[in-house]
Design a protein around this motif. Sequence first.
Motif, PDB file in Angstrom:
ATOM      1  N   ALA A   1      63.460-116.716  -4.186  1.00 27.91           N
ATOM      2  CA  ALA A   1      64.514-115.747  -4.506  1.00 27.91           C
ATOM      3  C   ALA A   1      65.502-115.639  -3.346  1.00 27.91           C
ATOM      4  O   ALA A   1      66.720-115.645  -3.553  1.00 27.91           O
ATOM      5  N   LEU A   2      64.997-115.541  -2.121  1.00 31.36           N
ATOM      6  CA  LEU A   2      65.877-115.425  -0.960  1.00 31.36           C
ATOM      7  C   LEU A   2      66.672-116.707  -0.728  1.00 31.36           C
ATOM      8  O   LEU A   2      67.845-116.654  -0.365  1.00 31.36           O
TER       9      LEU A   2
ATOM     10  N   ARG B   1      67.666-118.799  -3.001  1.00 32.01           N
ATOM     11  CA  ARG B   1      68.741-118.859  -3.995  1.00 32.01           C
ATOM     12  C   ARG B   1      69.903-117.963  -3.598  1.00 32.01           C
ATOM     13  O   ARG B   1      71.066-118.327  -3.726  1.00 32.01           O
ATOM     14  N   GLN B   2      69.592-116.767  -3.112  1.00 31.13           N
ATOM     15  CA  GLN B   2      70.631-115.800  -2.790  1.00 31.13           C
ATOM     16  C   GLN B   2      71.253-116.025  -1.411  1.00 31.13           C
ATOM     17  O   GLN B   2      72.450-115.831  -1.240  1.00 31.13           O
ATOM     18  N   TYR B   3      70.450-116.425  -0.421  1.00 32.60           N
ATOM     19  CA  TYR B   3      70.931-116.516   0.957  1.00 32.60           C
ATOM     20  C   TYR B   3      70.656-117.903   1.559  1.00 32.60           C
ATOM     21  O   TYR B   3      70.397-118.032   2.745  1.00 32.60           O
TER      22      TYR B   3
END
Length: 167
Positions: free
Chosen positions: A77-78, A80-82
């Motif tokens: 998740a991280l 993908r976002q950052y």
Amino acid sequence: KKNDEEMRAYGQHFGLPTNYLDFTEAHLISLLFAVEDYEYLDNHAIVYFVDALSYNRDIIKTERKLVDFSDDELKNALQRQYGDKSYFIRVGNCNERIHFQKGCFLKVEAGDSLNQMFAKHTKIAIIDKDSKESILKELFKLGITFENIYPDKDNMVRTIRFIKERM
């Protein structure tokens, strides 16, 4: 069986080029790293103290000092976002050295400037070159020795020799 992140951390910890930068969560251990070459007196030693929590809070908007990369769901998740940001992570105790050194890593992304980290989240201590040996002796008195952070026979002998010859 190690996941990709543990393999990367393991390799980096032993000198393999990766996008990870080694840190320790223990200030006294970082001090030992800075003075362990106490006979090298050409230059002073430097210790960088980074506030990983405030850095991660600013960069990836999390209240975690270290993002647990053994949690694949959180890691994915991280990323993908950052994925283009550098942030502090923990990969688990994939070897004895990382465990005993209380190791963690800054996952550095290509092209990401770390200027904000140094300017806003880092304090620097300069260790006078002539104080290295006396600081190392004090660390030994506190139980912070070579064999404590490098758990092998060579560093057990290195610790014994230092105690016998210098203390």
